[in-house]
Design an enzyme around this catalytic site. Sequence first.
Site, PDB file in Angstrom:
ATOM      1  N   TYR A 141       0.822  -1.217   0.000  1.00 46.57           N
ATOM      2  CA  TYR A 141       0.000   0.000   0.000  1.00 46.57           C
ATOM      3  C   TYR A 141       0.853   1.263   0.000  1.00 46.57           C
ATOM      4  CZ  TYR A 141      -4.567  -2.166   0.880  1.00 46.57           C
ATOM      5  OH  TYR A 141      -5.728  -2.861   0.787  1.00 46.57           O
ATOM      6  N   LYS A 189       4.093 -15.294   3.152  1.00 45.22           N
ATOM      7  CA  LYS A 189       4.300 -16.092   1.931  1.00 45.22           C
ATOM      8  C   LYS A 189       5.802 -16.315   1.830  1.00 45.22           C
ATOM      9  CE  LYS A 189       2.851 -17.973  -1.954  1.00 45.22           C
ATOM     10  NZ  LYS A 189       2.041 -19.213  -1.974  1.00 45.22           N
ATOM     11  N   ASP A 221      -1.971 -18.401   1.336  1.00 44.91           N
ATOM     12  CA  ASP A 221      -2.916 -19.167   0.509  1.00 44.91           C
ATOM     13  C   ASP A 221      -3.571 -20.286   1.326  1.00 44.91           C
ATOM     14  OD1 ASP A 221      -0.426 -20.418   0.647  1.00 44.91           O
ATOM     15  OD2 ASP A 221      -0.416 -21.083  -1.445  1.00 44.91           O
ATOM     16  N   ASP A 245      -6.030  -7.270   4.516  1.00 44.62           N
ATOM     17  CA  ASP A 245      -7.177  -6.704   3.803  1.00 44.62           C
ATOM     18  C   ASP A 245      -8.023  -7.831   3.234  1.00 44.62           C
ATOM     19  OD1 ASP A 245      -8.753  -4.665   2.523  1.00 44.62           O
ATOM     20  OD2 ASP A 245      -7.739  -5.180   0.641  1.00 44.62           O
ATOM     21  N   ASP A 249     -11.820  -9.546   4.900  1.00 45.16           N
ATOM     22  CA  ASP A 249     -13.075  -9.603   4.139  1.00 45.16           C
ATOM     23  C   ASP A 249     -13.565 -11.046   4.037  1.00 45.16           C
ATOM     24  OD1 ASP A 249     -13.054  -6.819   3.494  1.00 45.16           O
ATOM     25  OD2 ASP A 249     -13.932  -7.268   1.538  1.00 45.16           O
TER      26      ASP A 249
HETATM   27  C1  IPM Z   1     -10.345  -1.586   4.007  1.00 42.59           C
HETATM   28  C2  IPM Z   1     -10.569  -1.019   2.639  1.00 42.59           C
HETATM   29  C3  IPM Z   1      -9.449  -0.045   2.331  1.00 42.59           C
HETATM   30  C4  IPM Z   1      -8.165  -0.831   2.333  1.00 42.59           C
HETATM   31  C5  IPM Z   1      -9.615   0.740   1.020  1.00 42.59           C
HETATM   32  C6  IPM Z   1     -10.933   1.450   0.944  1.00 42.59           C
HETATM   33  C7  IPM Z   1      -8.471   1.696   0.799  1.00 42.59           C
HETATM   34  O1  IPM Z   1     -10.673  -2.038   1.691  1.00 42.59           O
HETATM   35  O2  IPM Z   1     -10.301  -0.807   4.976  1.00 42.59           O
HETATM   36  O3  IPM Z   1     -10.242  -2.801   4.134  1.00 42.59           O
HETATM   37  O4  IPM Z   1      -7.826  -1.494   1.345  1.00 42.59           O
HETATM   38  O5  IPM Z   1      -7.469  -0.777   3.361  1.00 42.59           O
HETATM   39 MN    MN Z   2     -10.653  -4.041   2.568  1.00 38.37          MN
END
Ligand code: IPM
Ligand code: MN
Length: 363
Positions: A141, A189, A221, A245, A249
Amino acid sequence: MNLRILVTAGDGIGPEVTNEAVKVLQEVMALGGHTLTLDHKRIGGIAITTDGTPLPADTLAAALASDAVLLGAVGGNEFNALPPDKRPEAGLLAIRSALGGFANLRPAFAFKELAVNSPLRPEIIDGADILFVRELLGGLYFGQPRQWDKAKGEAWNTMRYTRDEVVRVARIAFQLAQKRRKKLCSVDKANVLEVSQLWRATVIEVAAEFPDVRLEHQYVDAMAMHLMNRPRDFDVVLTENLFGDILSDESGVITGSLGMLPSATIGGKVNLYEPIHGSAPDIAGKGLANPIGAILTGALILRHTAGLEAEAAAIETSVRKVLSQGFRTADLARGNTAGLAVLSTTEMGVKVRETVKTMVVSA
Ligand code: IPM
Ligand code: MN
């Protein structure tokens, strides 16, 4: 105490959900005899439209002058064609970096009441309770160099970590594990990437300071699969920025809805709090958004910034109570309304406030 919170509601459903979170916080603070000072500033797409930049200087100044920042969400379809440094997301990355919090805590846990919402079988998720510690200021990032050279038809980003960056986030993860089930799984990794080899070697070094915590390593993975097969086996999970990240999710699946999950970013000058979900432009302004992720994020402000553990726990218990009484937002009911009452965003906020009133002993 007096708690000063800057609210940067942002885009899409951000304003609706933070509004409910703030009202719950006001209720709880008042009951406990505390005061809450609120300020509101723009970030993300709304700031691009109004101020020409995703993070206006007065937003950043107000953030640095507050005790905590509560962020809604950023992003909108109209900005999708912009380069990364001009997009709403750039405002979020800039405020993260300016506030300096490097440890992003992302819980992923199963709510018994919402077991039917997960595509995973109840016997797999029952009792799952994971805390991701995602490194937030390094890796792909922020690593330099980064560029899209259009003439050459080539683009690159850099995954880069220093030993010190790994040490500081690993220490936080170990400390949190000490307060939980004393297990830490570090994700990398290391079979391919040098940066992961540094990561693993450094985590092993830090582990020597925490002999009571059991450390394991998983490749990212394989971890993606283990999280779905046996989520209960994990306690604290430490990851670099991008891996966290993605895996956080994915782990929203355990809860059944990303709309339920809060996050806190600690370790810097001012802590930053944001629900994990995005701006969901398709349902914005319709009263459909689930405010629980934002409300639970408010609870994390009380826990990690204000040191008001009982009040934080009261909010969390209220949410569970409201769910156990059959109240759901539309995303949680998913058309399956037998025995459930489907509430709007504001109605859900009201329910949580009514419940929390019965829990916090007034000062
Ligand atoms: C998160 C989001 C952010 C990230 C984006 C919106 C920049 O996906 O907070 O998980 O990738 O960190
Ligand atoms: Mn995210």
